[in-house]
Design a protein around this motif. Structure first.
Motif, PDB file in Angstrom:
ATOM      1  N   GLU A  53      -4.936 -36.479  -7.009  1.00 37.43           N
ATOM      2  CA  GLU A  53      -4.146 -37.439  -7.781  1.00 37.43           C
ATOM      3  C   GLU A  53      -4.497 -38.854  -7.314  1.00 37.43           C
ATOM      4  N   TYR A  96       3.424 -37.407 -12.894  1.00 34.84           N
ATOM      5  CA  TYR A  96       4.781 -37.949 -13.035  1.00 34.84           C
ATOM      6  C   TYR A  96       4.809 -39.444 -13.365  1.00 34.84           C
ATOM      7  N   ARG A 187       8.492 -34.343 -20.605  1.00 36.42           N
ATOM      8  CA  ARG A 187       8.784 -33.531 -19.415  1.00 36.42           C
ATOM      9  C   ARG A 187       9.370 -34.393 -18.289  1.00 36.42           C
ATOM     10  N   PHE A 188       8.794 -35.572 -18.072  1.00 38.11           N
ATOM     11  CA  PHE A 188       9.105 -36.310 -16.843  1.00 38.11           C
ATOM     12  C   PHE A 188      10.455 -37.023 -16.858  1.00 38.11           C
ATOM     13  N   MET A 235       7.701 -38.106  -6.573  1.00 39.03           N
ATOM     14  CA  MET A 235       6.624 -37.614  -7.436  1.00 39.03           C
ATOM     15  C   MET A 235       5.658 -38.718  -7.838  1.00 39.03           C
ATOM     16  N   CYS A 239      -1.209 -36.416  -3.871  1.00 41.96           N
ATOM     17  CA  CYS A 239      -1.584 -35.428  -2.854  1.00 41.96           C
ATOM     18  C   CYS A 239      -2.929 -34.808  -3.191  1.00 41.96           C
ATOM     19  N   GLN A 241      -4.560 -31.039  -3.464  1.00 38.67           N
ATOM     20  CA  GLN A 241      -4.204 -29.609  -3.470  1.00 38.67           C
ATOM     21  C   GLN A 241      -5.467 -28.761  -3.603  1.00 38.67           C
ATOM     22  N   ARG A 286       4.205 -38.168   3.317  1.00 38.12           N
ATOM     23  CA  ARG A 286       5.009 -38.338   2.112  1.00 38.12           C
ATOM     24  C   ARG A 286       6.091 -37.263   2.003  1.00 38.12           C
ATOM     25  N   TRP A 390       8.733 -26.627  -6.185  1.00 41.52           N
ATOM     26  CA  TRP A 390       7.569 -27.285  -5.587  1.00 41.52           C
ATOM     27  C   TRP A 390       7.540 -26.973  -4.096  1.00 41.52           C
ATOM     28  N   ARG A 394       2.057 -22.193  -3.323  1.00 39.96           N
ATOM     29  CA  ARG A 394       2.535 -21.518  -4.542  1.00 39.96           C
ATOM     30  C   ARG A 394       1.715 -20.266  -4.775  1.00 39.96           C
TER      31      ARG A 394
HETATM   32  N1  GSH Z   1       2.341 -35.365  -6.329  1.00 33.00           N
HETATM   33  C1  GSH Z   1       3.023 -34.186  -5.860  1.00 33.00           C
HETATM   34  C2  GSH Z   1       2.966 -34.144  -4.344  1.00 33.00           C
HETATM   35  O1  GSH Z   1       2.582 -35.143  -3.742  1.00 33.00           O
HETATM   36  O2  GSH Z   1       3.327 -33.118  -3.752  1.00 33.00           O
HETATM   37  C3  GSH Z   1       2.444 -32.895  -6.443  1.00 33.00           C
HETATM   38  C4  GSH Z   1       2.327 -32.842  -7.935  1.00 33.00           C
HETATM   39  C5  GSH Z   1       3.533 -32.202  -8.602  1.00 33.00           C
HETATM   40  O3  GSH Z   1       4.191 -31.299  -8.076  1.00 33.00           O
HETATM   41  N2  GSH Z   1       3.862 -32.686  -9.803  1.00 33.00           N
HETATM   42  C6  GSH Z   1       5.033 -32.312 -10.532  1.00 33.00           C
HETATM   43  C7  GSH Z   1       4.877 -31.013 -11.259  1.00 33.00           C
HETATM   44  O4  GSH Z   1       5.845 -30.467 -11.747  1.00 33.00           O
HETATM   45  C8  GSH Z   1       5.288 -33.406 -11.516  1.00 33.00           C
HETATM   46  S1  GSH Z   1       6.957 -33.684 -11.686  1.00 33.00           S
HETATM   47  N3  GSH Z   1       3.688 -30.490 -11.356  1.00 33.00           N
HETATM   48  C9  GSH Z   1       3.462 -29.309 -12.099  1.00 33.00           C
HETATM   49  C10 GSH Z   1       3.473 -28.094 -11.280  1.00 33.00           C
HETATM   50  O5  GSH Z   1       3.786 -28.186 -10.078  1.00 33.00           O
HETATM   51  O6  GSH Z   1       3.175 -27.050 -11.859  1.00 33.00           O
END
Ligand code: GSH
Length: 604
Positions: A53, A96, A187-188, A235, A239, A241, A286, A390, A394
């Motif tokens: 991101e 987000y 969504r957001f 958000m 990060c 992943q 974070r 989250w 996962r």
């Molecule tokens: N930027 C986040 C972090 O630093 O951990 C991770 C990204 C994230 O979880 N985004 C949210 C989301 O729902 C946006 S609200 N992503 C979709 C998902 O996790 O499936």
């Protein structure tokens, strides 16, 4: 962030609440369909992917101001159009924040060692693509990969452009962060409002303020803390992943468990967030901001031991003999009807519990035209709850009933890094580590409460050098076919769990090779990695080594140093506009010289 559906506007939280039980029930039915369709799915392929991101930022040289650029959506559309035209290899997604850009490779990485060496060039190319499009819009725009934009939520001049409707912070009810910064996809804002409505008040984030000579702790509503009050503070951070596929369901569950004790360690290693809302924090990652930013619990749920929707994993899920029942020592509430239903459908207790823990949450975003769906062909209700839990890991089933993708594990704790070299290094390390875990049947399991304890420690300022983490020493078991290459820990079948420094975890102790030591033996003796490739990989592994011995600072230490040594810093923990501009500018350059070994006192 997967594909985002658009349709009729989503339901309000109150309307969603009335359908929550229906969504859970059908989410569970859809999971059973997926499970039955894929439980025997095996694949020889070892694939992986990474996900990064970025912030789109404006560097206004004339006024010496750095701002977030809220039209990332235009950039994302242009990038995706360009990929389409050029048969490109990337997918660009919204996230987000209206200024955030997410990128994932269109095709998974596959060939083991060779593909690892393409990670960094691919990341460099991505940044170039973003920069090209951003600068075509305005030469002052550029991409930035640090977790937190330093001035997020400070005053009213930290974002651009300014036109567009003012939502009066209707969704977040924040005192600081403008709702215009939320990505306009429904969504957001809906998710944001759902969290506030559910808990009955805005989110309340408190992070210890770094105390310097002239810091005024009374400057904030909670003296001594940086106060934030919107999901976007969490958000709105970036990060790195990594998603790993397994060759079977059994293997995916085992890998999930083995990676769990490594999540805090990787968080500490990747620490790159020493500030929030224009102030230096006394923490380095974070993580805790996200935990508090996405916390939709009512006061009562908090009192009875619920955890935030964003947080560390709470239970191990494998069927492997390495998992002793007593390691699952955290009590988490779960949705009993889902648990009973899954058991009745032949799913084992451990997996049923995992899914029932996910399903205890309320769905936050429901589209009215997507409620009554065919459970045999879609997984949307399951995904609804899965994608709003989250956690640091996962466990991902195949994405659809007819997918040829196998069961996967997504590794989510890492702060994004400033440079592509670092992001590549951490992705590569994680992939090598997980392949080694599977190949050598390593055992890193410790009680889950200790993993939790470690996660708290991982965010402490300079944790990489100052903290100790619960860690297992006897990682090689009798089931490891290659154990002749390693220190023989099989003589002692007792758990050997101790508190180790990061240096010991990575470089070893008299009883344990350390993660980098294990990898070296694995690559040389087991994989028989050609020397040329090994030397290429080593430059990434060496970054980790330099960090754990304190020779190269973490991103957090580097950024903190930059701020406290800035001529405009008044020793008051405040990052003013000038400091923020210079900091964003130097990070947007993404230069690596500060990361490399020092030769005769200068960077090589
Ligand atoms: N930027 C986040 C972090 O630093 O951990 C991770 C990204 C994230 O979880 N985004 C949210 C989301 O729902 C946006 S609200 N992503 C979709 C998902 O996790 O499936």
């Amino acid at each position: 962030m997967g594909f985002l559906e658009v349709g009729e506007p989503p339901l309000s939280f109150e309307e969603s609440k009335a359908l929550a039980e229906y969504i859970r029930e059908h989410g569970a039915i859809q999971f059973v369909q997926l499970y039955n369709g894929h439980k025997d799915h095996h694949t020889p392929a070892l694939r992986w992917g990474e996900e990064m991101e970025y912030h789109a930022v404006q560097l206004d040289e004339e006024h010496h101001k750095a701002k977030i650029f809220l039209r990332a959506i235009d950039v994302i559309n242009a990038l995706n159009a360009a990929e389409e035209l050029t048969n490109g290899s990337l997918i660009w997604h919204v996230e987000y924040g209206a200024w955030m850009i997410e990128s994932v490779p269109k095709f998974p990485y596959n060939h083991y060692i060779q593909d690892l060496l393409t990670v960094e060039p691919k990341m460099v190319l991505r940044r170039m693509k973003m920069k090209t499009i951003l600068q075509a819009i305005n030469p002052s725009l550029c991409p930035l990969s640090i977790p937190c934009f330093p001035l997020l939520g400070v005053g009213d001049d930290y974002f651009c452009p300014k036109e567009g409707p003012d939502f009066l912070n209707n969704a977040s009810q924040s005192l600081y962060l403008d709702d215009r910064v939320i990505c306009p996809h429904p969504r957001f804002p809906t998710l944001t409002k759902g969290i506030v409505t559910r808990r009955g008040k805005p989110v309340n984030i408190k992070i210890p303020l770094f105390q310097d000579e002239n810091t005024n702790p009374q400057d904030e509503p909670y003296p001594g803390f940086i106060h934030m009050d919107a999901c976007g503070f969490g958000m709105g951070m970036c990060c790195l992943q990594v998603t790993l596929n397994a060759t079977s369901l059994f293997e995916a569950r085992s890998l999930y468990d083995q990676l769990a004790p490594l999540t805090p360690v990787m968080l500490a290693l990747s620490a790159c967030t020493p500030f929030f809302k224009g102030k230096l924090a006394n923490t380095d990652t974070r993580w805790e901001v996200l935990v508090q930013a996405m916390d939709d619990r009512t006061d009562e749920e908090k009192n009875i031991g619920w955890r935030s929707r964003y947080g560390g994993v709470s239970r191990y899920i494998s069927q492997c003999a390495k998992l002793k029942p007593e390691y699952n020592d955290i009590n988490v509430p779960y949705h009993a009807p889902t648990y009973d239903y899954l058991l009745s459908q032949g799913i084992d207790e451990i997996l049923a519990k995992h899914i029932a823990v996910i399903m205890i949450r309320d769905p936050l975003v429901i589209f009215p035209d997507k409620v009554y769906v065919d459970d045999t062909t879609t997984t949307m209700h399951f995904e609804n709850l899965q994608s709003t839990n989250w956690n640091s890991l996962r466990f991902k089933p195949p994405p659809s009933m007819d997918s040829d993708i196998c069961w996967r594990v997504e590794f989510r704790p890492m702060d994004v890094q400033i440079t592509d070299f670092e992001n590549a290094a951490y992705s590569i390390f994680l992939i090598l580590l997980s392949r080694m875990i599977v190949a050598l049947k390593l055992n890193f399991l410790i009680p889950m409460s200790q993993v939790d304890e470690n996660l708290q420690r991982a965010s402490v300022k300079d944790a990489i050098l100052s903290q100790k983490f619960w860690f297992r020493l006897n990682v090689i078991g009798a089931d490891c076919k290659e154990r002749q290459f390693f220190m023989d820990s099989t003589k002692n079948s007792q758990d050997r769990i101790e508190e180790l420094t990061m240096r010991e975890i990575f470089l070893g102790t008299p009883e344990f090779e350390g993660l980098l030591g294990l990898l070296e033996i694995y690559l040389k003796e087991v994989v028989k990695c050609p020397e040329e490739d090994y030397n290429q990989l080593k430059k990434y592994l060496d970054l980790i080594k330099r960090r754990v011995i304190g020779e190269t600072p973490t991103g957090a230490a580097y950024l903190r140093n930059f701020i406290v040594n800035h001529p405009d810093y008044a020793k008051d923990s405040i990052i003013n506009g000038n400091i923020a501009f210079d900091l964003v500018k130097i990070c947007a350059d993404a230069r690596v010289d500060w990361l490399l070994p020092k030769i005769n006192g200068t960077s090589s």
